[in-house]
Motif scaffolding. Structure first.
Motif, PDB file in Angstrom:
ATOM      1  N   GLY A   1       0.722  -1.102  -0.199  1.00 49.36           N
ATOM      2  CA  GLY A   1       0.006  -0.009  -0.020  1.00 49.36           C
ATOM      3  C   GLY A   1       0.884   1.272   0.170  1.00 49.36           C
ATOM      4  N   ALA A   2       2.116   1.073   0.359  1.00 50.64           N
ATOM      5  CA  ALA A   2       3.032   2.280   0.458  1.00 50.64           C
ATOM      6  C   ALA A   2       3.848   2.338  -0.898  1.00 50.64           C
ATOM      7  CB  ALA A   2       3.840   2.076   1.583  1.00 50.64           C
TER       8      ALA A   2
ATOM      9  N   THR B   1      14.581  -4.407  -5.963  1.00 55.17           N
ATOM     10  CA  THR B   1      13.525  -3.969  -6.832  1.00 55.17           C
ATOM     11  C   THR B   1      13.250  -2.614  -6.991  1.00 55.17           C
ATOM     12  OG1 THR B   1      12.893  -6.226  -6.088  1.00 55.17           O
ATOM     13  CG2 THR B   1      11.326  -4.640  -7.452  1.00 55.17           C
ATOM     14  N   LEU B   2      12.965  -2.318  -8.303  1.00 52.37           N
ATOM     15  CA  LEU B   2      12.677  -0.861  -8.622  1.00 52.37           C
ATOM     16  C   LEU B   2      11.139  -0.791  -8.297  1.00 52.37           C
ATOM     17  CD1 LEU B   2      13.011   1.906  -9.705  1.00 52.37           C
ATOM     18  CD2 LEU B   2      12.356   1.057 -11.950  1.00 52.37           C
ATOM     19  N   THR B   3      10.766   0.076  -7.349  1.00 54.53           N
ATOM     20  CA  THR B   3       9.600   0.302  -6.859  1.00 54.53           C
ATOM     21  C   THR B   3       8.825   1.648  -7.118  1.00 54.53           C
ATOM     22  OG1 THR B   3      10.224   0.603  -4.643  1.00 54.53           O
ATOM     23  CG2 THR B   3       9.412  -1.549  -5.246  1.00 54.53           C
ATOM     24  N   ARG B   4       7.781   2.158  -6.713  1.00 50.18           N
ATOM     25  CA  ARG B   4       7.486   3.416  -6.948  1.00 50.18           C
ATOM     26  C   ARG B   4       6.300   3.751  -5.869  1.00 50.18           C
ATOM     27  NH1 ARG B   4       1.995   3.704  -9.194  1.00 50.18           N
ATOM     28  NH2 ARG B   4       1.331   1.961 -10.248  1.00 50.18           N
ATOM     29  N   SER B   5       6.227   4.949  -5.371  1.00 51.28           N
ATOM     30  CA  SER B   5       5.179   5.605  -4.409  1.00 51.28           C
ATOM     31  C   SER B   5       4.375   6.389  -5.301  1.00 51.28           C
ATOM     32  CB  SER B   5       5.873   6.184  -3.288  1.00 51.28           C
ATOM     33  OG  SER B   5       4.686   6.891  -2.445  1.00 51.28           O
ATOM     34  N   GLY B   6       3.204   6.157  -5.833  1.00 54.46           N
ATOM     35  CA  GLY B   6       2.652   7.142  -6.821  1.00 54.46           C
ATOM     36  C   GLY B   6       3.569   7.096  -8.064  1.00 54.46           C
ATOM     37  N   ALA B   7       4.005   8.156  -8.429  1.00 55.37           N
ATOM     38  CA  ALA B   7       4.931   8.414  -9.682  1.00 55.37           C
ATOM     39  C   ALA B   7       6.374   8.693  -9.430  1.00 55.37           C
ATOM     40  CB  ALA B   7       4.343   9.458 -10.539  1.00 55.37           C
ATOM     41  N   ARG B   8       6.681   8.480  -7.941  1.00 58.20           N
ATOM     42  CA  ARG B   8       7.897   8.697  -7.212  1.00 58.20           C
ATOM     43  C   ARG B   8       8.558   7.516  -7.371  1.00 58.20           C
ATOM     44  NH1 ARG B   8       5.822  11.964  -2.212  1.00 58.20           N
ATOM     45  NH2 ARG B   8       4.276  10.095  -2.300  1.00 58.20           N
ATOM     46  N   PRO B   9       9.958   7.203  -8.032  1.00 55.22           N
ATOM     47  CA  PRO B   9      10.555   5.984  -8.038  1.00 55.22           C
ATOM     48  C   PRO B   9      11.214   5.566  -6.694  1.00 55.22           C
ATOM     49  CG  PRO B   9      11.509   7.683  -9.274  1.00 55.22           C
ATOM     50  CD  PRO B   9      10.521   8.395  -9.033  1.00 55.22           C
ATOM     51  N   ARG B  10      11.329   4.692  -6.339  1.00 57.34           N
ATOM     52  CA  ARG B  10      11.818   4.128  -4.984  1.00 57.34           C
ATOM     53  C   ARG B  10      12.604   2.832  -5.399  1.00 57.34           C
ATOM     54  NH1 ARG B  10      10.509   8.364  -3.620  1.00 57.34           N
ATOM     55  NH2 ARG B  10       9.013   8.997  -2.129  1.00 57.34           N
ATOM     56  N   VAL B  11      13.331   2.573  -4.584  1.00 58.62           N
ATOM     57  CA  VAL B  11      14.415   1.144  -4.360  1.00 58.62           C
ATOM     58  C   VAL B  11      14.145   0.356  -3.434  1.00 58.62           C
ATOM     59  CG1 VAL B  11      16.729   0.223  -4.545  1.00 58.62           C
ATOM     60  CG2 VAL B  11      16.133   2.217  -6.059  1.00 58.62           C
TER      61      VAL B  11
END
Length: 215
Positions: free
Chosen positions: A35-36, A70-80
């Motif tokens: 969810g995050a 893994t490449l993830t995202r929070s909305g449109a913001r990329p995260r690792v």
């Protein structure tokens, strides 16, 4: 507490490989991140990064590391989001887990400019033959954020670094019965080297204030 407070100032050399793999084989996100963040999808594929890192003297800590993220995202913001990581320093293991929710484990690691290996008492994890290519003439900045599960909640940590980047060939041999088995038999899309990197891992605002009595 044997590890330094955040942010950690680190330096060294890193060999990074980028993989595109079926989404179905990527490790599931931990409960605290559901969810995050979401796994970034390219059709039915996901992007995974692996890295051999030699953190060298001159930073807050000196040790070796193997990680998969893994490449993830929070909305449109990329995260690792780091799914697997091994270090050969108990202090780094404890600090990574307690400060940022990074699931560090211990392993025997060797990391040089031409080869790297990682294994535990349970057996080998992976090994690589490394061949560096041409370096760019300038140092370049990179900034990103790491999203992890810390005590059941999302913990987002800023990372900033500069380095000289270059091409590299990293030939991976991943144990088919090891913890990175989802990469076994596959080849990375591309690899690169970051030499003489200078990294700040963590939020400077969270560094404890100096004690006036000892300042």
């Amino acid at each position: 507490m044997a590890y330094p407070p955040e942010p950690w100032s680190l330096r060294g050399t890193m060999h990074v490989s980028v993989w595109v793999v079926p989404r179905s084989v990527v490790p599931p996100l931990p409960a605290g991140l559901r969810g995050a963040v979401r796994v970034v999808r390219l059709g039915g594929q996901a992007v995974v990064g692996t890295a051999w890192v030699d953190y060298q003297p001159g930073g807050d800590m000196s040790y070796r590391e193997l990680l998969a993220a893994t490449l993830t995202r929070s909305g449109a913001r990329p995260r690792v989001t780091i799914s697997h990581i091994w270090v050969d320093s108990p202090d780094s293991r404890d600090g990574g887990r307690e400060l940022w929710g990074i699931p560090k484990d211990l392993a025997d690691l060797t990391v040089t400019d031409v080869a790297a290996t990682a294994e535990t008492r349970s057996g080998p994890i992976a090994s690589s033959a490394i061949r560096a290519g041409r370096l760019l003439p300038l140092r370049l900045p990179v900034a990103f954020r790491v999203a992890q599960d810390l005590a059941g909640a999302a913990k987002v940590t800023p990372v900033r670094s500069t380095a000289r980047y270059g091409t590299a060939r990293v030939a991976w041999d991943v144990a088919a019965d090891g913890p990175l088995a989802f990469l076994s038999g596959r080849r990375p899309l591309l690899s690169m080297v970051a030499t003489d990197f200078r990294m700040r891992f963590g939020d400077p605002a969270r560094r404890p204030a100096a004690d006036p009595a000892t300042a």
